[in-house]
Scaffold this motif. Structure first.
Motif, PDB file in Angstrom:
ATOM      1  N   LEU A   1       6.408  -4.267  -9.070  1.00 15.98           N
ATOM      2  CA  LEU A   1       7.029  -2.988  -8.741  1.00 15.98           C
ATOM      3  C   LEU A   1       6.053  -1.871  -9.077  1.00 15.98           C
ATOM      4  CD1 LEU A   1       9.400  -1.155  -7.938  1.00 15.98           C
ATOM      5  CD2 LEU A   1      10.148  -1.280 -10.326  1.00 15.98           C
ATOM      6  N   MET A   2       5.783  -1.052  -8.069  1.00 17.37           N
ATOM      7  CA  MET A   2       4.866   0.077  -8.248  1.00 17.37           C
ATOM      8  C   MET A   2       5.557   1.356  -7.813  1.00 17.37           C
ATOM      9  SD  MET A   2       1.423  -1.585  -6.698  1.00 17.37           S
ATOM     10  CE  MET A   2       0.938  -3.245  -7.120  1.00 17.37           C
ATOM     11  N   ILE A   3       5.242   2.436  -8.519  1.00 17.17           N
ATOM     12  CA  ILE A   3       5.776   3.759  -8.179  1.00 17.17           C
ATOM     13  C   ILE A   3       4.637   4.581  -7.595  1.00 17.17           C
ATOM     14  CG2 ILE A   3       6.917   5.838  -9.053  1.00 17.17           C
ATOM     15  CD1 ILE A   3       8.631   3.266  -9.246  1.00 17.17           C
ATOM     16  N   TYR A   4       4.898   5.151  -6.414  1.00 20.20           N
ATOM     17  CA  TYR A   4       3.903   5.949  -5.706  1.00 20.20           C
ATOM     18  C   TYR A   4       4.014   7.403  -6.133  1.00 20.20           C
ATOM     19  CZ  TYR A   4       1.350   8.002  -1.757  1.00 20.20           C
ATOM     20  OH  TYR A   4       0.458   8.690  -0.968  1.00 20.20           O
ATOM     21  N   ASN A   5       2.902   7.959  -6.570  1.00 19.97           N
ATOM     22  CA  ASN A   5       2.833   9.364  -6.946  1.00 19.97           C
ATOM     23  C   ASN A   5       2.759  10.188  -5.662  1.00 19.97           C
ATOM     24  OD1 ASN A   5       2.035  11.910  -7.738  1.00 19.97           O
ATOM     25  ND2 ASN A   5       0.582  11.171  -9.262  1.00 19.97           N
ATOM     26  N   SER A   6       3.711  11.041  -5.445  1.00 17.65           N
ATOM     27  CA  SER A   6       3.797  11.788  -4.181  1.00 17.65           C
ATOM     28  C   SER A   6       2.590  12.675  -3.923  1.00 17.65           C
ATOM     29  CB  SER A   6       5.081  12.624  -4.135  1.00 17.65           C
ATOM     30  OG  SER A   6       5.098  13.534  -5.215  1.00 17.65           O
TER      31      SER A   6
ATOM     32  N   LEU B   1      -2.344   1.420   1.002  1.00 16.26           N
ATOM     33  CA  LEU B   1      -2.569   0.905  -0.351  1.00 16.26           C
ATOM     34  C   LEU B   1      -2.181  -0.575  -0.450  1.00 16.26           C
ATOM     35  CD1 LEU B   1      -1.243   3.923  -2.425  1.00 16.26           C
ATOM     36  CD2 LEU B   1      -3.611   3.138  -2.313  1.00 16.26           C
ATOM     37  N   VAL B   2      -1.049  -0.928   0.146  1.00 15.25           N
ATOM     38  CA  VAL B   2      -0.601  -2.317   0.119  1.00 15.25           C
ATOM     39  C   VAL B   2      -1.551  -3.201   0.919  1.00 15.25           C
ATOM     40  CG1 VAL B   2       1.236  -3.886   0.855  1.00 15.25           C
ATOM     41  CG2 VAL B   2       1.808  -1.795  -0.319  1.00 15.25           C
TER      42      VAL B   2
ATOM     43  N   TYR C   1       2.764 -13.202  -3.961  1.00 16.12           N
ATOM     44  CA  TYR C   1       3.015 -11.905  -4.583  1.00 16.12           C
ATOM     45  C   TYR C   1       3.941 -11.114  -3.675  1.00 16.12           C
ATOM     46  CZ  TYR C   1      -0.694 -12.687  -7.979  1.00 16.12           C
ATOM     47  OH  TYR C   1      -1.448 -13.198  -8.989  1.00 16.12           O
ATOM     48  N   HIS C   2       4.923 -10.482  -4.257  1.00 19.54           N
ATOM     49  CA  HIS C   2       5.843  -9.600  -3.543  1.00 19.54           C
ATOM     50  C   HIS C   2       5.615  -8.201  -4.107  1.00 19.54           C
ATOM     51  CE1 HIS C   2      10.278  -8.320  -2.800  1.00 19.54           C
ATOM     52  NE2 HIS C   2       9.499  -7.907  -1.829  1.00 19.54           N
ATOM     53  N   VAL C   3       4.954  -7.368  -3.326  1.00 19.64           N
ATOM     54  CA  VAL C   3       4.606  -6.019  -3.767  1.00 19.64           C
ATOM     55  C   VAL C   3       5.647  -5.045  -3.224  1.00 19.64           C
ATOM     56  CG1 VAL C   3       2.854  -4.212  -3.719  1.00 19.64           C
ATOM     57  CG2 VAL C   3       2.159  -6.615  -3.795  1.00 19.64           C
ATOM     58  N   ILE C   4       6.239  -4.283  -4.127  1.00 22.43           N
ATOM     59  CA  ILE C   4       7.243  -3.280  -3.763  1.00 22.43           C
ATOM     60  C   ILE C   4       6.730  -1.929  -4.251  1.00 22.43           C
ATOM     61  CG2 ILE C   4       9.610  -2.476  -4.081  1.00 22.43           C
ATOM     62  CD1 ILE C   4      10.274  -5.435  -4.819  1.00 22.43           C
TER      63      ILE C   4
ATOM     64  N   LEU D   1       9.432   2.467  -0.248  1.00 19.64           N
ATOM     65  CA  LEU D   1       8.453   2.967   0.719  1.00 19.64           C
ATOM     66  C   LEU D   1       7.794   1.822   1.483  1.00 19.64           C
ATOM     67  CD1 LEU D   1       6.681   5.705  -1.451  1.00 19.64           C
ATOM     68  CD2 LEU D   1       8.502   6.019   0.245  1.00 19.64           C
ATOM     69  N   VAL D   2       7.367   0.800   0.756  1.00 17.45           N
ATOM     70  CA  VAL D   2       6.681  -0.338   1.368  1.00 17.45           C
ATOM     71  C   VAL D   2       7.026  -1.599   0.597  1.00 17.45           C
ATOM     72  CG1 VAL D   2       4.430  -1.324   1.958  1.00 17.45           C
ATOM     73  CG2 VAL D   2       4.727   1.136   2.006  1.00 17.45           C
ATOM     74  N   GLU D   3       7.130  -2.687   1.326  1.00 15.95           N
ATOM     75  CA  GLU D   3       7.366  -3.983   0.730  1.00 15.95           C
ATOM     76  C   GLU D   3       6.508  -4.993   1.486  1.00 15.95           C
ATOM     77  OE1 GLU D   3      11.249  -6.624  -0.350  1.00 15.95           O
ATOM     78  OE2 GLU D   3      11.362  -5.407   1.439  1.00 15.95           O
ATOM     79  N   LYS D   4       5.768  -5.828   0.752  1.00 21.05           N
ATOM     80  CA  LYS D   4       4.903  -6.805   1.418  1.00 21.05           C
ATOM     81  C   LYS D   4       4.792  -8.062   0.576  1.00 21.05           C
ATOM     82  CE  LYS D   4       0.420  -7.409   3.587  1.00 21.05           C
ATOM     83  NZ  LYS D   4       0.134  -6.904   4.887  1.00 21.05           N
ATOM     84  N   TYR D   5       4.867  -9.200   1.256  1.00 17.58           N
ATOM     85  CA  TYR D   5       4.603 -10.487   0.628  1.00 17.58           C
ATOM     86  C   TYR D   5       3.155 -10.857   0.909  1.00 17.58           C
ATOM     87  CZ  TYR D   5       9.496 -11.338  -0.392  1.00 17.58           C
ATOM     88  OH  TYR D   5      10.764 -11.261  -0.901  1.00 17.58           O
TER      89      TYR D   5
END
Length: 127
Positions: free
Chosen positions: A62-67, A76-77, A100-103, A112-116
């Motif tokens: 889980l990642m938080i994107y700085n606006s 980025l993903v 890896y499941h990147v959120i 915003l984005v989700e990728k396996y």
């Protein structure tokens, strides 16, 4: 009767080997998540990595994107997938079945984005 005992032993050992293989992949995912989690939170450009947990064969990040970031979250993903696939250590666990499941969420929690990312992802990037 003499034939049934070896046959049952063979079937039991085959089942146990399958379970051990499954558990080994889950243990690798758990180890990867634990290593990442130990260093959290950390900042990577406009991203703050907040959580790393395993779920079966998957490492959930889980990642938080700085606006204020100037790079779009999708880029980025995609860049992360390239880095994961080129890193020998990460690629070796991907080849064994870990994914890896990147959120990425914004600061308010909106997805915003989700990728396996798995071995198939790497094969597609190479092809």
């Amino acid at each position: 009767m003499k034939f049934k005992t070896p046959l049952l032993a063979l079937i039991a050992s085959t089942i146990l080997m399958g379970c051990a293989s499954h558990d080994e992949i889950a243990m690798m995912a758990d180890h990867r998540a634990s290593v990442i989690e130990a260093g959290l939170p950390y900042k990577l450009g406009p991203l703050n990595v907040m959580s790393a947990k395993s779920d079966g064969h998957t490492v959930n990040l889980l990642m938080i994107y700085n606006s204020s970031g100037s790079i779009a979250p999708q880029k980025l993903v995609d860049a992360s997938a390239n880095v994961y696939c080129k890193d020998n250590e990460v690629r070796s666990v991907l080849k064994k079945g870990v994914s890896y499941h990147v959120i990425i969420r914004n600061e308010r929690g909106k997805m915003l984005v989700e990728k396996y990312i798995n071995e198939g992802t790497c094969s597609e990037l190479e092809g």
